[in-house]
Motif scaffolding. Structure first.
Motif, PDB file in Angstrom:
ATOM      1  N   MET A   1       2.386   3.111 -14.814  1.00  0.00           N
ATOM      2  CA  MET A   1       1.025   2.637 -15.016  1.00  0.00           C
ATOM      3  C   MET A   1       0.084   3.825 -14.950  1.00  0.00           C
ATOM      4  O   MET A   1       0.185   4.645 -14.062  1.00  0.00           O
ATOM      5  CB  MET A   1       0.692   1.620 -13.930  1.00  0.00           C
ATOM      6  CG  MET A   1      -0.593   0.918 -14.164  1.00  0.00           C
ATOM      7  SD  MET A   1      -0.924  -0.369 -12.944  1.00  0.00           S
ATOM      8  CE  MET A   1       0.592  -1.257 -12.916  1.00  0.00           C
ATOM      9  N   ALA A   2      -0.818   3.923 -15.850  1.00  0.00           N
ATOM     10  CA  ALA A   2      -1.724   5.065 -15.935  1.00  0.00           C
ATOM     11  C   ALA A   2      -2.785   4.995 -14.844  1.00  0.00           C
ATOM     12  O   ALA A   2      -3.252   3.929 -14.482  1.00  0.00           O
ATOM     13  CB  ALA A   2      -2.379   5.101 -17.312  1.00  0.00           C
ATOM     14  N   ASP A   3      -3.190   6.154 -14.342  1.00  0.00           N
ATOM     15  CA  ASP A   3      -4.184   6.220 -13.272  1.00  0.00           C
ATOM     16  C   ASP A   3      -5.496   5.539 -13.648  1.00  0.00           C
ATOM     17  O   ASP A   3      -6.158   4.968 -12.798  1.00  0.00           O
ATOM     18  CB  ASP A   3      -4.482   7.670 -12.916  1.00  0.00           C
ATOM     19  CG  ASP A   3      -3.340   8.323 -12.156  1.00  0.00           C
ATOM     20  OD1 ASP A   3      -2.352   7.626 -11.861  1.00  0.00           O
ATOM     21  OD2 ASP A   3      -3.430   9.525 -11.884  1.00  0.00           O
TER      22      ASP A   3
ATOM     23  N   ALA B   1      -4.911  -3.420 -10.484  1.00  0.00           N
ATOM     24  CA  ALA B   1      -3.969  -3.071 -11.556  1.00  0.00           C
ATOM     25  C   ALA B   1      -2.530  -3.355 -11.143  1.00  0.00           C
ATOM     26  O   ALA B   1      -1.744  -3.906 -11.923  1.00  0.00           O
ATOM     27  CB  ALA B   1      -4.133  -1.601 -11.942  1.00  0.00           C
ATOM     28  N   THR B   2      -2.191  -3.012  -9.909  1.00  0.00           N
ATOM     29  CA  THR B   2      -0.832  -3.250  -9.406  1.00  0.00           C
ATOM     30  C   THR B   2      -0.535  -4.746  -9.361  1.00  0.00           C
ATOM     31  O   THR B   2       0.544  -5.187  -9.769  1.00  0.00           O
ATOM     32  CB  THR B   2      -0.676  -2.648  -7.992  1.00  0.00           C
ATOM     33  OG1 THR B   2      -0.926  -1.250  -8.069  1.00  0.00           O
ATOM     34  CG2 THR B   2       0.708  -2.896  -7.434  1.00  0.00           C
ATOM     35  N   MET B   3      -1.489  -5.529  -8.869  1.00  0.00           N
ATOM     36  CA  MET B   3      -1.264  -6.966  -8.713  1.00  0.00           C
ATOM     37  C   MET B   3      -1.200  -7.680 -10.063  1.00  0.00           C
ATOM     38  O   MET B   3      -0.429  -8.620 -10.227  1.00  0.00           O
ATOM     39  CB  MET B   3      -2.322  -7.565  -7.794  1.00  0.00           C
ATOM     40  CG  MET B   3      -2.207  -7.022  -6.380  1.00  0.00           C
ATOM     41  SD  MET B   3      -3.374  -7.776  -5.262  1.00  0.00           S
ATOM     42  CE  MET B   3      -2.222  -8.652  -4.224  1.00  0.00           C
TER      43      MET B   3
ATOM     44  N   ALA C   1       3.623   2.247  -1.116  1.00  0.00           N
ATOM     45  CA  ALA C   1       4.905   1.618  -1.456  1.00  0.00           C
ATOM     46  C   ALA C   1       4.832   0.884  -2.790  1.00  0.00           C
ATOM     47  O   ALA C   1       5.838   0.780  -3.502  1.00  0.00           O
ATOM     48  CB  ALA C   1       5.324   0.652  -0.351  1.00  0.00           C
ATOM     49  N   TRP C   2       3.648   0.403  -3.157  1.00  0.00           N
ATOM     50  CA  TRP C   2       3.464  -0.314  -4.422  1.00  0.00           C
ATOM     51  C   TRP C   2       3.247   0.631  -5.596  1.00  0.00           C
ATOM     52  O   TRP C   2       3.082   0.196  -6.732  1.00  0.00           O
ATOM     53  CB  TRP C   2       2.281  -1.269  -4.334  1.00  0.00           C
ATOM     54  CG  TRP C   2       2.461  -2.394  -3.364  1.00  0.00           C
ATOM     55  CD1 TRP C   2       3.632  -2.843  -2.809  1.00  0.00           C
ATOM     56  CD2 TRP C   2       1.438  -3.222  -2.819  1.00  0.00           C
ATOM     57  NE1 TRP C   2       3.390  -3.881  -1.959  1.00  0.00           N
ATOM     58  CE2 TRP C   2       2.047  -4.143  -1.946  1.00  0.00           C
ATOM     59  CE3 TRP C   2       0.056  -3.259  -2.987  1.00  0.00           C
ATOM     60  CZ2 TRP C   2       1.339  -5.097  -1.246  1.00  0.00           C
ATOM     61  CZ3 TRP C   2      -0.654  -4.221  -2.287  1.00  0.00           C
ATOM     62  CH2 TRP C   2      -0.021  -5.122  -1.434  1.00  0.00           C
ATOM     63  N   GLY C   3       3.194   1.934  -5.319  1.00  0.00           N
ATOM     64  CA  GLY C   3       3.047   2.905  -6.401  1.00  0.00           C
ATOM     65  C   GLY C   3       1.618   3.280  -6.741  1.00  0.00           C
ATOM     66  O   GLY C   3       1.364   3.893  -7.784  1.00  0.00           O
ATOM     67  N   THR C   4       0.678   2.946  -5.882  1.00  0.00           N
ATOM     68  CA  THR C   4      -0.714   3.319  -6.125  1.00  0.00           C
ATOM     69  C   THR C   4      -0.837   4.842  -6.020  1.00  0.00           C
ATOM     70  O   THR C   4      -0.297   5.432  -5.080  1.00  0.00           O
ATOM     71  CB  THR C   4      -1.639   2.645  -5.088  1.00  0.00           C
ATOM     72  OG1 THR C   4      -1.439   1.233  -5.155  1.00  0.00           O
ATOM     73  CG2 THR C   4      -3.102   2.956  -5.354  1.00  0.00           C
ATOM     74  N   PRO C   5      -1.520   5.468  -6.963  1.00  0.00           N
ATOM     75  CA  PRO C   5      -1.666   6.933  -6.917  1.00  0.00           C
ATOM     76  C   PRO C   5      -2.323   7.403  -5.614  1.00  0.00           C
ATOM     77  O   PRO C   5      -3.232   6.747  -5.085  1.00  0.00           O
ATOM     78  CB  PRO C   5      -2.563   7.241  -8.115  1.00  0.00           C
ATOM     79  CG  PRO C   5      -2.363   6.094  -9.040  1.00  0.00           C
ATOM     80  CD  PRO C   5      -2.151   4.899  -8.158  1.00  0.00           C
ATOM     81  N   LYS C   6      -1.866   8.538  -5.128  1.00  0.00           N
ATOM     82  CA  LYS C   6      -2.345   9.088  -3.857  1.00  0.00           C
ATOM     83  C   LYS C   6      -3.859   9.282  -3.844  1.00  0.00           C
ATOM     84  O   LYS C   6      -4.512   9.002  -2.847  1.00  0.00           O
ATOM     85  CB  LYS C   6      -1.623  10.407  -3.572  1.00  0.00           C
ATOM     86  CG  LYS C   6      -1.918  10.982  -2.222  1.00  0.00           C
ATOM     87  CD  LYS C   6      -1.111  12.239  -1.960  1.00  0.00           C
ATOM     88  CE  LYS C   6      -1.436  12.771  -0.580  1.00  0.00           C
ATOM     89  NZ  LYS C   6      -0.678  13.969  -0.266  1.00  0.00           N
ATOM     90  N   ASP C   7      -4.435   9.744  -4.956  1.00  0.00           N
ATOM     91  CA  ASP C   7      -5.884   9.979  -4.978  1.00  0.00           C
ATOM     92  C   ASP C   7      -6.669   8.680  -4.841  1.00  0.00           C
ATOM     93  O   ASP C   7      -7.737   8.655  -4.238  1.00  0.00           O
ATOM     94  CB  ASP C   7      -6.313  10.753  -6.226  1.00  0.00           C
ATOM     95  CG  ASP C   7      -6.135   9.975  -7.516  1.00  0.00           C
ATOM     96  OD1 ASP C   7      -5.049   9.390  -7.718  1.00  0.00           O
ATOM     97  OD2 ASP C   7      -7.070   9.968  -8.342  1.00  0.00           O
ATOM     98  N   ILE C   8      -6.132   7.598  -5.375  1.00  0.00           N
ATOM     99  CA  ILE C   8      -6.790   6.288  -5.247  1.00  0.00           C
ATOM    100  C   ILE C   8      -6.733   5.835  -3.784  1.00  0.00           C
ATOM    101  O   ILE C   8      -7.733   5.371  -3.230  1.00  0.00           O
ATOM    102  CB  ILE C   8      -6.129   5.244  -6.175  1.00  0.00           C
ATOM    103  CG1 ILE C   8      -6.288   5.648  -7.640  1.00  0.00           C
ATOM    104  CG2 ILE C   8      -6.659   3.834  -5.913  1.00  0.00           C
ATOM    105  CD1 ILE C   8      -7.715   5.647  -8.148  1.00  0.00           C
TER     106      ILE C   8
END
Length: 119
Positions: A1-3, A38-40, A96-103
């Motif tokens: 998924m794109a940032d 976006a993840t949900m 754990a859900w893959g959210t980008p670190k900067d977010i």
């Protein structure tokens, strides 16, 4: 998924004036909703569940309620310390859900600043 699919939540100054624990809890729901929308949506589409805003917000509140249980806090009567501990739980879940670190870092810093305003 794109940032670019991840939102960066920024509260209105009026939202953080004279904070109460209930107001901060509500802002935390708003913050996590924007960070995880976006993840949900992607997860909901993958399993065929509702991904409308109301359903997503309800899911986010459920995640936050569970985080309060995990730390032994009270969703209905949170403390400043609860919020500090909740940030650790939510950051871990987002990672754990893959959210980008900067977010994750943006939202954690924003909420930390709001929590610090509590008496």
């Amino acid at each position: 998924m794109a940032d670019q699919e991840y939102g960066k939540w920024c509260p209105n100054p009026s939202d953080i004036s004279n904070p109460t624990t209930q107001k901060v809890r509500s802002l935390m729901v708003d913050c996590f909703f924007e960070a995880q929308k976006a993840t949900m949506v992607q997860a909901g589409q993958a399993i065929g569940t509702e991904t409308d805003e109301e359903s997503l917000r309800s899911n986010v509140e459920g995640v936050i309620r569970m985080a309060f249980k995990e730390i032994g806090g009270d969703f209905n009567d949170p403390t400043k310390e609860d919020f500090v501990n909740i940030l650790d739980v939510l950051s871990r879940k987002a990672s754990a859900w893959g959210t980008p670190k900067d977010i994750i870092e943006h939202h954690r810093e924003t909420m930390s600043e709001i929590i610090e305003l509590l008496p």
